[in-house]
Design a protein around this motif. Structure first.
Motif, PDB file in Angstrom:
ATOM      1  N   UNK A 199      37.916  90.880  -8.464  1.00 46.56           N
ATOM      2  CA  UNK A 199      38.771  90.936  -7.288  1.00 46.56           C
ATOM      3  C   UNK A 199      38.843  92.376  -6.784  1.00 46.56           C
ATOM      4  N   UNK A 200      38.906  92.516  -5.471  1.00 46.61           N
ATOM      5  CA  UNK A 200      39.094  93.851  -4.913  1.00 46.61           C
ATOM      6  C   UNK A 200      40.531  94.038  -4.406  1.00 46.61           C
ATOM      7  N   UNK A 201      41.405  93.097  -4.796  1.00 41.71           N
ATOM      8  CA  UNK A 201      42.814  93.181  -4.420  1.00 41.71           C
ATOM      9  C   UNK A 201      43.484  94.294  -5.212  1.00 41.71           C
ATOM     10  N   UNK A 202      44.129  95.178  -4.513  1.00 41.63           N
ATOM     11  CA  UNK A 202      44.817  96.299  -5.155  1.00 41.63           C
ATOM     12  C   UNK A 202      46.000  95.796  -5.972  1.00 41.63           C
ATOM     13  N   UNK A 203      46.286  96.432  -7.095  1.00 37.30           N
ATOM     14  CA  UNK A 203      47.478  96.066  -7.861  1.00 37.30           C
ATOM     15  C   UNK A 203      48.730  96.265  -7.009  1.00 37.30           C
ATOM     16  N   UNK A 204      49.735  95.430  -7.247  1.00 38.67           N
ATOM     17  CA  UNK A 204      50.962  95.515  -6.468  1.00 38.67           C
ATOM     18  C   UNK A 204      52.138  96.041  -7.295  1.00 38.67           C
ATOM     19  N   UNK A 205      52.105  95.810  -8.591  1.00 37.12           N
ATOM     20  CA  UNK A 205      53.224  96.189  -9.462  1.00 37.12           C
ATOM     21  C   UNK A 205      52.846  97.419 -10.277  1.00 37.12           C
ATOM     22  N   UNK A 206      53.634  98.467 -10.112  1.00 37.33           N
ATOM     23  CA  UNK A 206      53.456  99.720 -10.851  1.00 37.33           C
ATOM     24  C   UNK A 206      54.733  99.968 -11.642  1.00 37.33           C
ATOM     25  N   UNK A 207      54.744  99.622 -12.927  1.00 33.72           N
ATOM     26  CA  UNK A 207      55.982  99.776 -13.703  1.00 33.72           C
ATOM     27  C   UNK A 207      56.406 101.233 -13.800  1.00 33.72           C
ATOM     28  N   UNK A 208      57.715 101.443 -13.819  1.00 30.06           N
ATOM     29  CA  UNK A 208      58.272 102.795 -13.871  1.00 30.06           C
ATOM     30  C   UNK A 208      59.339 102.887 -14.954  1.00 30.06           C
ATOM     31  N   UNK A 209      59.647 104.119 -15.303  1.00 27.19           N
ATOM     32  CA  UNK A 209      60.707 104.417 -16.257  1.00 27.19           C
ATOM     33  C   UNK A 209      62.034 103.928 -15.700  1.00 27.19           C
ATOM     34  N   UNK A 210      62.778 103.233 -16.552  1.00 28.33           N
ATOM     35  CA  UNK A 210      64.133 102.818 -16.214  1.00 28.33           C
ATOM     36  C   UNK A 210      65.024 103.325 -17.342  1.00 28.33           C
ATOM     37  N   UNK A 211      65.906 104.245 -17.009  1.00 30.43           N
ATOM     38  CA  UNK A 211      66.656 104.978 -18.025  1.00 30.43           C
ATOM     39  C   UNK A 211      67.383 104.070 -19.021  1.00 30.43           C
ATOM     40  N   UNK A 212      68.117 103.082 -18.561  1.00 30.25           N
ATOM     41  CA  UNK A 212      68.882 102.222 -19.480  1.00 30.25           C
ATOM     42  C   UNK A 212      67.959 101.429 -20.403  1.00 30.25           C
ATOM     43  N   UNK A 213      66.851 100.944 -19.873  1.00 31.11           N
ATOM     44  CA  UNK A 213      65.928 100.139 -20.694  1.00 31.11           C
ATOM     45  C   UNK A 213      65.219 101.001 -21.724  1.00 31.11           C
ATOM     46  N   UNK A 214      64.852 102.216 -21.375  1.00 30.48           N
ATOM     47  CA  UNK A 214      64.118 103.087 -22.292  1.00 30.48           C
ATOM     48  C   UNK A 214      65.026 103.647 -23.371  1.00 30.48           C
ATOM     49  N   UNK A 215      66.278 103.868 -23.083  1.00 29.33           N
ATOM     50  CA  UNK A 215      67.193 104.457 -24.035  1.00 29.33           C
ATOM     51  C   UNK A 215      67.553 103.466 -25.143  1.00 29.33           C
ATOM     52  N   UNK A 216      67.426 102.197 -24.857  1.00 30.74           N
ATOM     53  CA  UNK A 216      67.814 101.162 -25.839  1.00 30.74           C
ATOM     54  C   UNK A 216      66.887 101.096 -27.015  1.00 30.74           C
TER      55      UNK A 216
END
Length: 176
Positions: free
Chosen positions: A159-176
């Motif tokens: 597929x030549x469809x570009x990715x749509x979801x780029x996960x990012x740091x989320x402070x509350x989720x990472x601190x857990x």
């Protein structure tokens, strides 16, 4: 209708990301911050001196990403292939050597975002080459190579469809 299709693809990408191990998710997010210049990875991800050293090394290795994005070989052509695959394998070997990526799926997810959809045809061969290097521990090498499905290795097209979801740091989720 196109919006529904895009939303569905984004949800599928989010589900795929959610299926990865927590250490893979964390490494992918950190790598995207470094490779796409989104945030100061030392500030966000550096929890120890060892992790800061790994981030520093990743910044150095990821300098190759711009060259790789600008020099994707045309499918079916072999000119420039040695430089491209060599550099891509070197970067992939670094990432796999960090032992945070445990499967081809996670590797593909990361590199589709680092290099773009146009890089998809090159990812199975770079993954195999990097996974088979002696720098990768033998049991890890076996696990990585077995994670590449026959369908992914022998795909007739990508597929030549570009990715749509780029996960990012989320402070509350990472601190857990």
């Amino acid at each position: 209708m196109a919006t529904t299709g895009n939303a569905s693809m984004t949800i599928n990408e989010m589900r795929e990301f959610a299926s990865f191990e927590a250490c893979e998710q964390r490494y992918i997010k950190r790598s995207l911050d470094i490779g796409l210049g989104r945030q100061d990875a030392f500030r966000v991800w550096g929890r120890s001196a060892e992790e800061c050293a790994a981030i520093r090394a990743q910044y150095v290795v990821y300098h190759e990403l711009k060259w790789l994005r600008d020099n994707l070989p045309a499918e079916g052509r072999i000119d420039g292939l040695d430089s491209f695959i060599g550099k891509l394998t070197r970067v992939a070997a670094f990432d796999l050597g960090q032992e945070r990526i445990a499967s081809f799926s996670a590797f593909r997810f990361l590199y589709e975002r680092l290099l773009g959809a146009e890089a998809r045809p090159w990812l199975p061969s770079a993954f195999c080459a990097a996974s088979a290097l002696p720098q990768i521990r033998p049991e890890r090498r076996k696990m990585l190579l077995q994670s590449l499905s026959e369908a992914a290795a022998t795909a007739p097209g990508w597929s030549d469809r570009a990715p749509a979801f780029y996960p990012e740091y989320v402070e509350q989720a990472e601190a857990a």
